[in-house]
Motif scaffolding. Sequence first.
Motif, PDB file in Angstrom:
ATOM      1  N   LEU A 268     -11.244   8.291  -1.209  1.00  0.00           N
ATOM      2  CA  LEU A 268     -11.313   6.846  -1.448  1.00  0.00           C
ATOM      3  C   LEU A 268      -9.921   6.227  -1.489  1.00  0.00           C
ATOM      4  N   LYS A 269      -9.873   4.896  -1.316  1.00  0.00           N
ATOM      5  CA  LYS A 269      -8.625   4.162  -1.463  1.00  0.00           C
ATOM      6  C   LYS A 269      -8.062   4.399  -2.865  1.00  0.00           C
ATOM      7  N   THR A 270      -6.746   4.508  -2.960  1.00  0.00           N
ATOM      8  CA  THR A 270      -6.102   4.894  -4.213  1.00  0.00           C
ATOM      9  C   THR A 270      -5.518   3.689  -4.955  1.00  0.00           C
ATOM     10  N   ILE A 271      -5.122   3.946  -6.190  1.00  0.00           N
ATOM     11  CA  ILE A 271      -4.490   2.939  -7.038  1.00  0.00           C
ATOM     12  C   ILE A 271      -3.009   3.286  -7.175  1.00  0.00           C
TER      13      ILE A 271
ATOM     14  N   ALA B 135      -5.321  13.762 -21.689  1.00  0.00           N
ATOM     15  CA  ALA B 135      -5.559  14.477 -22.943  1.00  0.00           C
ATOM     16  C   ALA B 135      -6.991  14.273 -23.437  1.00  0.00           C
ATOM     17  N   GLU B 136      -7.566  13.115 -23.104  1.00  0.00           N
ATOM     18  CA  GLU B 136      -8.953  12.832 -23.495  1.00  0.00           C
ATOM     19  C   GLU B 136      -9.961  13.486 -22.545  1.00  0.00           C
ATOM     20  N   GLY B 137      -9.445  14.106 -21.481  1.00  0.00           N
ATOM     21  CA  GLY B 137     -10.331  14.741 -20.512  1.00  0.00           C
ATOM     22  C   GLY B 137     -11.000  13.772 -19.557  1.00  0.00           C
ATOM     23  N   LYS B 138     -10.430  12.581 -19.370  1.00  0.00           N
ATOM     24  CA  LYS B 138     -11.010  11.586 -18.474  1.00  0.00           C
ATOM     25  C   LYS B 138     -10.985  12.073 -17.032  1.00  0.00           C
ATOM     26  N   LYS B 139     -12.048  11.767 -16.313  1.00  0.00           N
ATOM     27  CA  LYS B 139     -12.119  12.035 -14.884  1.00  0.00           C
ATOM     28  C   LYS B 139     -12.250  10.698 -14.160  1.00  0.00           C
ATOM     29  N   LEU B 140     -11.321  10.411 -13.283  1.00  0.00           N
ATOM     30  CA  LEU B 140     -11.323   9.148 -12.558  1.00  0.00           C
ATOM     31  C   LEU B 140     -11.753   9.374 -11.117  1.00  0.00           C
ATOM     32  N   MET B 141     -12.479   8.420 -10.568  1.00  0.00           N
ATOM     33  CA  MET B 141     -12.998   8.581  -9.227  1.00  0.00           C
ATOM     34  C   MET B 141     -11.886   8.459  -8.161  1.00  0.00           C
ATOM     35  N   ARG B 142     -11.050   7.469  -8.326  1.00  0.00           N
ATOM     36  CA  ARG B 142      -9.987   7.246  -7.348  1.00  0.00           C
ATOM     37  C   ARG B 142      -8.685   7.905  -7.790  1.00  0.00           C
ATOM     38  N   THR B 143      -7.909   8.316  -6.839  1.00  0.00           N
ATOM     39  CA  THR B 143      -6.607   8.921  -7.111  1.00  0.00           C
ATOM     40  C   THR B 143      -5.626   7.855  -7.602  1.00  0.00           C
ATOM     41  N   ILE B 144      -4.783   8.249  -8.557  1.00  0.00           N
ATOM     42  CA  ILE B 144      -3.731   7.386  -9.097  1.00  0.00           C
ATOM     43  C   ILE B 144      -2.381   7.898  -8.610  1.00  0.00           C
ATOM     44  N   HIS B 145      -1.584   7.005  -8.036  1.00  0.00           N
ATOM     45  CA  HIS B 145      -0.202   7.333  -7.661  1.00  0.00           C
ATOM     46  C   HIS B 145       0.755   6.555  -8.564  1.00  0.00           C
TER      47      HIS B 145
ATOM     48  N   PHE C  25      10.361   2.073   2.666  1.00  0.00           N
ATOM     49  CA  PHE C  25       9.303   3.058   2.441  1.00  0.00           C
ATOM     50  C   PHE C  25       7.955   2.616   2.996  1.00  0.00           C
ATOM     51  N   VAL C  26       7.614   1.323   2.877  1.00  0.00           N
ATOM     52  CA  VAL C  26       6.290   0.880   3.341  1.00  0.00           C
ATOM     53  C   VAL C  26       6.121   1.038   4.848  1.00  0.00           C
ATOM     54  N   LYS C  27       7.207   1.272   5.564  1.00  0.00           N
ATOM     55  CA  LYS C  27       7.143   1.440   7.017  1.00  0.00           C
ATOM     56  C   LYS C  27       7.035   2.902   7.429  1.00  0.00           C
ATOM     57  N   LEU C  28       7.109   3.807   6.463  1.00  0.00           N
ATOM     58  CA  LEU C  28       7.104   5.235   6.767  1.00  0.00           C
ATOM     59  C   LEU C  28       5.696   5.811   6.701  1.00  0.00           C
ATOM     60  N   PRO C  29       5.436   6.881   7.442  1.00  0.00           N
ATOM     61  CA  PRO C  29       4.106   7.507   7.399  1.00  0.00           C
ATOM     62  C   PRO C  29       3.741   8.031   6.020  1.00  0.00           C
ATOM     63  N   GLU C  30       4.744   8.436   5.239  1.00  0.00           N
ATOM     64  CA  GLU C  30       4.460   8.940   3.895  1.00  0.00           C
ATOM     65  C   GLU C  30       3.809   7.869   3.018  1.00  0.00           C
ATOM     66  N   PHE C  31       4.148   6.617   3.268  1.00  0.00           N
ATOM     67  CA  PHE C  31       3.506   5.547   2.518  1.00  0.00           C
ATOM     68  C   PHE C  31       2.060   5.384   2.974  1.00  0.00           C
ATOM     69  N   GLN C  32       1.826   5.422   4.256  1.00  0.00           N
ATOM     70  CA  GLN C  32       0.466   5.287   4.787  1.00  0.00           C
ATOM     71  C   GLN C  32      -0.442   6.390   4.267  1.00  0.00           C
ATOM     72  N   GLU C  33       0.129   7.579   4.111  1.00  0.00           N
ATOM     73  CA  GLU C  33      -0.657   8.726   3.651  1.00  0.00           C
ATOM     74  C   GLU C  33      -1.150   8.568   2.210  1.00  0.00           C
ATOM     75  N   LEU C  34      -0.541   7.667   1.471  1.00  0.00           N
ATOM     76  CA  LEU C  34      -0.987   7.436   0.089  1.00  0.00           C
ATOM     77  C   LEU C  34      -2.335   6.725   0.050  1.00  0.00           C
ATOM     78  N   ASN C  35      -2.732   6.087   1.158  1.00  0.00           N
ATOM     79  CA  ASN C  35      -4.068   5.482   1.282  1.00  0.00           C
ATOM     80  C   ASN C  35      -4.336   4.480   0.149  1.00  0.00           C
ATOM     81  N   ILE C  36      -3.391   3.586  -0.081  1.00  0.00           N
ATOM     82  CA  ILE C  36      -3.459   2.672  -1.221  1.00  0.00           C
ATOM     83  C   ILE C  36      -4.482   1.563  -0.976  1.00  0.00           C
ATOM     84  N   GLY C  37      -5.255   1.277  -2.020  1.00  0.00           N
ATOM     85  CA  GLY C  37      -6.200   0.175  -1.965  1.00  0.00           C
ATOM     86  C   GLY C  37      -5.770  -1.013  -2.798  1.00  0.00           C
ATOM     87  N   PHE C  38      -5.058  -0.731  -3.908  1.00  0.00           N
ATOM     88  CA  PHE C  38      -4.655  -1.792  -4.827  1.00  0.00           C
ATOM     89  C   PHE C  38      -3.413  -1.331  -5.580  1.00  0.00           C
TER      90      PHE C  38
END
Length: 432
Positions: free
Chosen positions: A82-85, A140-150, A168-181
């Motif tokens: 999924l798109k990441t945060i 520490a609370e054992g939370k499981k989140l659906m989307r990846t956090i960067h 950085f936003v022009k590099l492929p490494e940024f695109q690979e983060l798959n950011i949604g918000f």
Amino acid sequence: MLPDKDGVGGGGGQGTMGEDSSVTLFREYLRLRTVHPEPDYDAALRFLDGIAEELGLPIKKIEVCPGRVVSVMTWEGTNPSLKTILLNSHTDVVPVYQEHWKYDAFAAVKDSEGNIFARGTQDMKSVTIQYIEAVRRLKAEGKKLMRTIHLMFVPDEEVGGHKGMETFVKLPEFQELNIGFALDEGLANPGEAFTVFYGERNPWWITVRCPGNPGHGSRFVENTAAEKLRDDRVNPATRGSHDDFKVHVCDFCSRVCHRLNTSECFTLGDVTTVNMTMVKGGVAYNVIPAEMDVSFDLRIPPTVNLQEFEEQIKQWCKEAGEGITYDFAQKHMNQNMTSTDESDPWWNAFSTTCKAMNMTLEKEIFPAATDSRFIRAVGLPAIGFSPMNRTPILLHDHNEFLNEQVFLKGIQVYERLVVALANVPAMTFGEI
């Protein structure tokens, strides 16, 4: 409790001298001298490496320019497709005039009221540690989140971001983060509310070059370079046959200032500001120069037609005198704004979470410039937000400080926001 000789006061929790461990970590980070013109980025990278190890999170480093490294700490979600945060912050801080500070600007002194004084307390090392501590608590609370956090830590934001986020936003490494918000920095709010920024003014740095007749400093010489820059309102008796460039600028600024002061609907981010920042020219006291340069810092809201505004500048140059030209040191044309409509899933998750915490939000266009503009420029939604209310706005100012209780409250805010954003349903965007 008064601060001791090392500037460490009292508090609660398990940190230094009994203070909360999050506050202790914050003060440790503040003591790293990541200050321009020679920020100690290596110290920041070592600091972040240690935190990533503590949290059990992988950290990736991308050298976007020589000596300029972006670090990305990743907490993988249960559905990594999924798109990441993105939780973005910058590691650098602006210089200080130490003679105007009550304490050493890099000692992170905490006074008897719990105010922590250091460069970067508001801009924006507080937010960096709040992100980290929110993630620490959720794990520490054992939370499981659906989307990846960067969690992203970038250099050089305070000098324009050209060797940091802009590249950085022009590099492929940024695109690979798959950011949604994305979340990035905002400003403190002196009142009870919290300010949220959904767009930014475009910074234009422009130099106007004015040629003129040279001559001896003892003579009356007509049509000089300085004459074309003169503010005739100061000395109407010297008014020339043409309209001086500075007069056009001053008249424009007066109209904007009047508009801002007479309307309850406008904030600084809604209007254009023009400030003269540098004047260059001349070689000797007794020589009238053949050219003078004057530089301006313009900040233009995303609601302004930028092409029409530049045409206005061209017209001012034409009317001010023969041969006047201009060029740009910086010219940003991005006018993307992030939706703050309740029908937008990202904004809805953000705003409803804040409302559940009884937080009043004030939506504005950011008056200056942050790395958010580069994120929005590539089509991604980004909100500028620093959870600091009841706090004077002191970024880049003398005696910058943040109260430890405001700082700790901000961690709780991010705990709630991270969970809400990371769990925005996939079906909302057709991701499944």
